[in-house]
Design a protein around this motif. Structure first.
Motif, PDB file in Angstrom:
ATOM      1  N   HIS A 114       0.657  -1.157   0.010  1.00  0.00           N
ATOM      2  CA  HIS A 114      -0.251  -0.158   0.179  1.00  0.00           C
ATOM      3  C   HIS A 114       0.998   1.229   0.285  1.00  0.00           C
ATOM      4  CE1 HIS A 114      -4.093  -2.178   0.823  1.00  0.00           C
ATOM      5  NE2 HIS A 114      -3.329  -2.737   1.065  1.00  0.00           N
ATOM      6  N   GLY A 120      -0.836   2.851  -2.703  1.00  0.00           N
ATOM      7  CA  GLY A 120      -1.129   2.563  -2.809  1.00  0.00           C
ATOM      8  C   GLY A 120       0.281   2.758  -3.690  1.00  0.00           C
ATOM      9  N   ILE A 133      -3.052  -1.738  -6.566  1.00  0.00           N
ATOM     10  CA  ILE A 133      -3.465  -2.139  -5.189  1.00  0.00           C
ATOM     11  C   ILE A 133      -4.222  -0.153  -5.003  1.00  0.00           C
ATOM     12  CG2 ILE A 133      -2.538  -1.224  -2.840  1.00  0.00           C
ATOM     13  CD1 ILE A 133      -2.332  -4.197  -3.684  1.00  0.00           C
ATOM     14  N   TYR A 136      -5.711   5.184  -0.975  1.00  0.00           N
ATOM     15  CA  TYR A 136      -6.961   5.093   0.239  1.00  0.00           C
ATOM     16  C   TYR A 136      -7.725   6.220   0.015  1.00  0.00           C
ATOM     17  CZ  TYR A 136      -3.510   1.637   2.791  1.00  0.00           C
ATOM     18  OH  TYR A 136      -3.219   0.564   3.769  1.00  0.00           O
TER      19      TYR A 136
END
Length: 185
Positions: A114, A120, A133, A136
């Motif tokens: 992350h 990511g 990924i 957020y």
């Protein structure tokens, strides 16, 4: 003369000891089960269990020490319910300590995928070991959804319930929320 007496005593004791040895009957053993262990098969029935059960099961309704009951299932409905209802159980007085521990654990377990900023872009993503990924900031996440994903895993992310206890999962959750807040600004 004294040496002949000593030699005689030693010979006498050795003859006496040898006369006590009987090949047909072994000597007395202290804890003979330690010398000749009884071999048991892992899943054989045993007289040690009532009713010939293979193993004893824990008492119904009990949980292992250090564990807690997590009532949300590993389904999409469980995820949505956790996302809507689950909130942190951490003490609000120790926010700095929880954030520091959460950052430490996040850097160990989460940052490789992350990224340290939650964007990511972790080292495995940069090396193209994992792709896609999420950042957020791009997702509608809550404390409950983060905790649920750490507990059960989701999509390509596996569960970290075995690596993190309940308090540590909440600490990482709080730190992820802080990272998301910094990304959204």
């Amino acid at each position: 003369m004294k040496s002949f007496v000593k030699i005689g005593v030693v010979l006498g004791v050795s003859v006496l000891a040898a006369s006590c040895f009987n090949k047909s009957k072994p000597n007395y053993q202290y804890f003979p089960n330690m010398y000749e262990a009884v071999g048991y098969e892992a899943y054989d029935q045993s007289d040690a269990f009532p009713g010939g059960m293979e193993a004893m099961y824990p008492v119904e309704g009990t949980i292992a020490r250090g564990q807690s009951l997590y009532e949300y299932t590993n389904t999409n409905e469980g995820y949505e319910a956790a996302k809507a209802n689950l909130v942190s159980t951490l003490d609000s007085v120790m926010i700095e300590d929880n954030m520091a521990k959460g950052k430490e654990l996040y850097d160990i377990y989460c940052a490789v995928c992350h990224g340290t900023k939650g964007d990511g872009q972790g080292i495995l993503v940069k090396r193209e070991k994992f792709l896609g990924i999420p950042n957020y900031a791009d997702r509608e996440i809550t404390e409950g959804s983060i905790y649920h994903v750490i507990y059960w895993g989701r999509n390509s992310m596996g569960s970290y319930a075995a690596q993190l206890n309940e308090k540590e999962r909440w600490q990482v959750t709080e730190y992820v929320m802080k990272l998301r807040e910094n990304l959204v600004k």
